[in-house]
Design a protein around this motif. Structure first.
Motif, mmCIF file in Angstrom:
data_model
loop_
_atom_site.group_PDB
_atom_site.id
_atom_site.type_symbol
_atom_site.label_atom_id
_atom_site.label_comp_id
_atom_site.label_asym_id
_atom_site.label_seq_id
_atom_site.Cartn_x
_atom_site.Cartn_y
_atom_site.Cartn_z
ATOM 1 N N GLY A 116 0.620 -0.979 0.137
ATOM 2 C CA GLY A 116 0.074 0.166 0.152
ATOM 3 C C GLY A 116 0.775 1.258 0.193
ATOM 4 O O GLY A 116 0.497 2.732 0.039
ATOM 5 N N MET A 117 1.906 1.048 -0.463
ATOM 6 C CA MET A 117 2.728 2.316 -0.244
ATOM 7 C C MET A 117 3.954 2.325 -1.330
ATOM 8 O O MET A 117 3.998 2.814 -2.378
ATOM 9 N N GLY A 118 5.223 1.668 -1.100
ATOM 10 C CA GLY A 118 5.883 1.812 -2.206
ATOM 11 C C GLY A 118 5.790 0.900 -3.317
ATOM 12 O O GLY A 118 5.584 1.487 -4.900
ATOM 13 N N ASP A 119 4.963 -0.166 -3.040
ATOM 14 C CA ASP A 119 4.558 -1.072 -4.611
ATOM 15 C C ASP A 119 3.360 -0.136 -5.091
ATOM 16 O O ASP A 119 3.703 -0.365 -6.729
ATOM 17 N N ALA A 120 2.428 0.218 -4.286
ATOM 18 C CA ALA A 120 1.263 1.515 -4.920
ATOM 19 C C ALA A 120 2.118 2.735 -6.050
ATOM 20 O O ALA A 120 1.389 2.292 -7.276
ATOM 21 N N ILE A 121 2.730 3.531 -5.069
ATOM 22 C CA ILE A 121 3.796 4.441 -6.148
ATOM 23 C C ILE A 121 4.254 3.889 -7.248
ATOM 24 O O ILE A 121 4.073 4.320 -8.175
ATOM 25 N N ALA A 122 5.116 2.589 -7.243
ATOM 26 C CA ALA A 122 5.779 2.016 -8.000
ATOM 27 C C ALA A 122 4.750 1.697 -9.429
ATOM 28 O O ALA A 122 5.810 1.902 -11.036
ATOM 29 N N GLU A 123 3.808 1.123 -8.619
ATOM 30 C CA GLU A 123 2.765 0.766 -9.704
ATOM 31 C C GLU A 123 2.766 1.975 -10.896
ATOM 32 O O GLU A 123 2.032 2.089 -11.566
ATOM 33 N N VAL A 124 2.065 2.963 -9.740
ATOM 34 C CA VAL A 124 1.321 3.930 -10.456
ATOM 35 C C VAL A 124 2.670 5.029 -11.806
ATOM 36 O O VAL A 124 2.373 5.308 -12.712
ATOM 37 N N TYR A 125 4.010 4.708 -11.225
ATOM 38 C CA TYR A 125 4.813 5.438 -11.842
ATOM 39 C C TYR A 125 5.119 4.744 -13.356
ATOM 40 O O TYR A 125 5.572 5.015 -14.156
ATOM 41 N N VAL A 131 -5.192 5.792 -9.223
ATOM 42 C CA VAL A 131 -5.456 4.598 -7.872
ATOM 43 C C VAL A 131 -6.072 5.369 -7.062
ATOM 44 O O VAL A 131 -5.207 6.456 -6.346
ATOM 45 N N LEU A 132 -7.037 5.066 -6.806
ATOM 46 C CA LEU A 132 -7.300 5.476 -5.433
ATOM 47 C C LEU A 132 -8.048 4.296 -4.093
ATOM 48 O O LEU A 132 -8.455 3.741 -4.556
ATOM 49 N N GLU A 133 -7.245 4.340 -3.046
ATOM 50 C CA GLU A 133 -7.207 3.130 -2.911
ATOM 51 C C GLU A 133 -7.708 3.596 -1.015
ATOM 52 O O GLU A 133 -7.172 3.885 -0.231
ATOM 53 N N PRO A 134 -8.909 3.695 -0.907
ATOM 54 C CA PRO A 134 -10.097 3.974 0.466
ATOM 55 C C PRO A 134 -9.244 2.736 1.465
ATOM 56 O O PRO A 134 -9.600 1.677 1.771
ATOM 57 N N THR A 151 -6.931 7.931 3.500
ATOM 58 C CA THR A 151 -7.543 7.740 2.178
ATOM 59 C C THR A 151 -6.946 7.779 0.874
ATOM 60 O O THR A 151 -6.158 9.241 1.147
ATOM 61 N N GLN A 152 -5.755 6.814 0.415
ATOM 62 C CA GLN A 152 -5.254 7.678 -0.607
ATOM 63 C C GLN A 152 -4.511 7.600 -1.846
ATOM 64 O O GLN A 152 -5.663 6.602 -2.351
ATOM 65 N N GLY A 153 -4.910 8.526 -2.715
ATOM 66 C CA GLY A 153 -5.075 9.093 -3.584
ATOM 67 C C GLY A 153 -3.396 8.814 -4.213
ATOM 68 O O GLY A 153 -2.809 9.557 -3.784
#
Length: 719
Positions: A116-125, A131-134, A151-153
């Protein structure tokens, strides 16, 4: 433009920008706010480099983040260098301010590797998909204490070229802000693909009206000592076809009472929350009803302009919203400057290219000729494809199509020399082997002179005898022409590649043999460059077969129709230039007439009267007359309105079809090959032409463009 549109089934939908409370946190940790820390930080030791060298789009995203009251973090580059605002400093707590300017893996340690942090940012990059992760778990709290939930966008941040340069994280229940920033990213990406000022205008006005739910929007750029502008107002009936068409520009002098002129001249933005900001310059009731207005300058070293956005109701322009609009305006200004440079370069390249091609093709009693040239790559370079047709001294017709490898001024220069030499040789001795032998010596000499053995030129050259339709052909490494035979006795048309003895490309010292054929009445021969049939990753024979099949399936052998058909016969896009030359042996002599139309409001009505009289004299069926006049009126209005120059209307009638063309001498037009068949009229005109005609197209010329349509007569009409 950007704003706070919600996401519905149809994508971005308009919604008003909400008023968000201003927060001031983070300063308690350092005595300074994050904005001061970011501007004071020595970025030269990071992968971002000194701040002065940052891309304008990146700077705009950073300033927008710092001005926002919502917790935001920006991670930039492959090592995800960390930047954040005051609200996000509160989220980081003890990790602030040491996390600022460090790679994320170092700044957050083990927390960066949590789901939910590094992996999510790397995927968007990597993908660019927002991505919106409630209620995602963000374990950034140090010391092993209980993690926080937010709630992370995540949305990609793009540079001025449209390439992903970082990821923006919004850590709050701020759906509107996420959409707003996502729209900014979309705006940046779309502007990166906008080649002309018209393209930039379409993108900006569409985004502004949709994202901000505006009542009024204007984009203006300097035009000499004055300005030209395009306006969009609420309630305009614009469909998908309209959005593809060039916008209608209006002119305004440097009126000091006009807010857009003040902003363009001074470079200062202004915001009116409630009043009558357009009262002194209003041209209609729409502008007189505007109460709230934001005026943003568009300023670069080579461009002055402004963007205005208005509401019919009072609207408070909050600080975060103003920062957003200023950031967006900077992106628009940079895109408009790039577009202006492109248009200047494109115009020079197009003028060079088309000045080397014949401005007019020969006219014969029973033979009709048409040609088409489309620039490949991005339309910003001259190419080496060429065509020509001219009368020989003995009354025969010489016709040629050739290709000089390359997409630069050098290729165009060689093309011009080859074409000029071919004319001189053909007027002395028109026999194809003699002409190709002379060109071979020329190309060899040019290669030796430049010490470059890579000059590659192919040519197919033929001589047509109008008395009997016989053609003698020779090819120097060029694809053979396509021969379309008209069906006899009710049979359908057929098509095949002409059997021309293969010969070596020019400059290699080859010998050439000739082939011959007879062009019977109703038959058509089509010469083409390899850009017509070549597609990346597909066999050349597939393209040749597709072109032959399209020629056989054509309802008419009319040269203009065949040119348009050939350029669209093979699916997919090509990076190469496209040249086509078509000659048809008409079944009978056609009747034709031409009218010059002055650029004045009465022009279309006079065309309708003239055309009605002429077509009735020729006994054209009334249904065809009505449809043809309606289409011609639209084309004439289009030419007079958008080109701003006189137009020439030409009608040509034979036993099979009515052909109408409207030519202008304007300089503006589409430059992307995929858009060259788009009419510059309103959507109604485009729909009429497509619905009422059997075929239609646009032909760029040396000075302007020609739009034409064809209507088959009774007994030949399409099913």
């Amino acid at each position: 433009m950007v704003g706070s549109g919600g996401m519905g089934p149809g994508g971005l939908r308009p919604s008003a920008i909400s008023a968000l409370p201003v927060q001031a946190v983070g300063a308690e940790h350092t005595g300074k706010g994050c904005a001061a820390l970011v501007h004071a930080f020595d970025w030269s030791g990071t992968s971002l480099g000194p701040m002065i060298g940052w891309d304008p789009a990146v700077r705009a995203a950073v300033e927008l983040m710092l001005a926002s009251p919502v917790p935001m973090m920006l991670t930039c580059g492959d090592d995800f260098v960390v930047l954040y605002n005051d609200a996000y400093a509160e989220v980081l707590h003890a990790l602030h301010p040491t996390a600022l300017g460090r790679p994320a893996a170092e700044a957050f340690g083990a927390a960066w590797r949590q789901p939910g942090m590094g992996d999510a940012i790397a995927e968007v990059y990597r993908t660019g998909r927002a991505v919106l992760e409630p209620e995602s778990e963000v374990p950034v709290t140090p010391g092993g204490t209980e993690p926080a939930f937010y709630t992370q966008g995540y949305s990609a941040v793009r540079d001025s070229r449209g390439e992903i340069t970082g990821v923006l994280t919004v850590a709050a229940e701020t759906t509107q802000v996420i959409h707003r920033l996502h729209s900014l990213g979309e705006l940046t990406a779309r502007l990166a693909g906008a080649l002309t000022i018209d393209d930039v205008t379409r993108v900006v006005l569409a985004y502004a009206m949709a994202s901000f739910d505006l009542d009024h929007c204007v984009l203006a750029v300097d035009d000499g000592l004055a300005y030209r502008y395009v306006r969009r107002i609420r309630g305009e009936m614009l469909d998908e076809a309209d959005e593809r068409l060039p916008p209608v520009w209006r002119r305004i002098g440097a009126d000091p009472a006009a807010p857009l002129v003040v902003a363009a001249e001074s470079g200062r933005a202004s915001f009116v929350a409630d009043g009558e900001p357009l009262r002194e310059v209003a041209t209609d009731r729409h502008e007189r009803r505007i109460r709230a207005l934001a005026v943003l300058p568009l300023r670069t070293p080579s461009l002055r302009g402004a963007l205005t956005m208005g509401f019919r109701h009072a609207h408070a322009w909050l600080p975060a919203e103003r920062a957003l609009l200023k950031a967006a305006a900077e992106l628009v200004a940079q895109a408009a400057e790039r577009a202006r440079r492109f248009e200047a370069q494109h115009g020079t390249a197009q003028l060079l290219q088309r000045s080397m091609l014949p401005e007019h093709l020969p006219e014969l009693d029973t033979f009709r000729i048409a040609a088409r040239y489309d620039v490949g790559v991005d339309g910003n370079a001259a190419g080496g494809d060429f065509y020509d047709a001219f009368h020989l001294l003995d009354g025969r017709l010489a016709m040629v199509l050739g290709d000089v490898a390359g997409h630069d001024v050098r290729a165009a220069a060689v093309m011009g020399q080859v074409r000029a030499a071919l004319r001189a040789l053909a007027l002395t001795d028109p026999a194809p082997p003699s002409v190709l032998a002379g060109l071979d010596r020329l190309v060899g000499s040019l290669g030796a002179e430049s010490r470059n053995e890579e000059i590659f030129v192919t040519v197919v050259y033929g001589v047509l005898d109008p008395t009997d339709g016989s053609i003698t052909l020779a090819s120097a490494g060029h694809p053979p022409p396509v021969l379309r035979r008209a069906g006899q006795g009710g049979e359908g048309a057929t098509a095949e590649l002409v059997k021309v003895p293969p010969g070596a490309p020019l400059g290699l010292g080859g010998r050439w043999q000739t082939g011959s054929l007879v062009l019977e009445p109703g038959d058509t021969i089509l010469m083409f460059s390899d850009g017509v049939v070549e597609r990346r990753g597909r066999p050349l024979n597939d393209g040749m077969d597709a072109l032959v099949a399209a020629a056989a399936a054509s309802p008419s052998g009319d040269p203009r129709n065949m040119c348009a058909l050939a350029t669209a016969a093979v699916p997919g896009t090509t990076d190469d230039d496209v040249a086509v030359l078509v000659v048809e042996h008409a079944l009978a002599m056609s009747r034709s007439a031409t009218m010059q139309v002055a650029a004045e409001p009465t022009g279309p009505s006079r065309v309708r009267q003239w055309m009605t009289t002429r077509l009735r004299e020729w006994s054209v069926p009334e249904p065809v007359i009505g449809a043809a006049i309606l289409c011609t009126s639209e084309l004439t209005t289009n030419a007079l309105l958008h080109a701003g120059t006189p137009a020439q209307v030409h009608i040509d009638l034979n036993a099979e079809r009515l052909l109408v063309s409207v030519a202008d001498t304007g300089t503006r037009g589409s430059v992307i090959r995929a858009q060259t068949d788009t009419l510059a009229s309103r959507g109604r005109g485009l729909g009429l032409i497509e619905e009422l005609s059997d075929s239609w197209g646009t032909d760029p010329t040396v000075r302007g463009s020609t739009v034409w349509f064809e209507m088959l007569l009774a007994g030949n009409a399409r099913a």
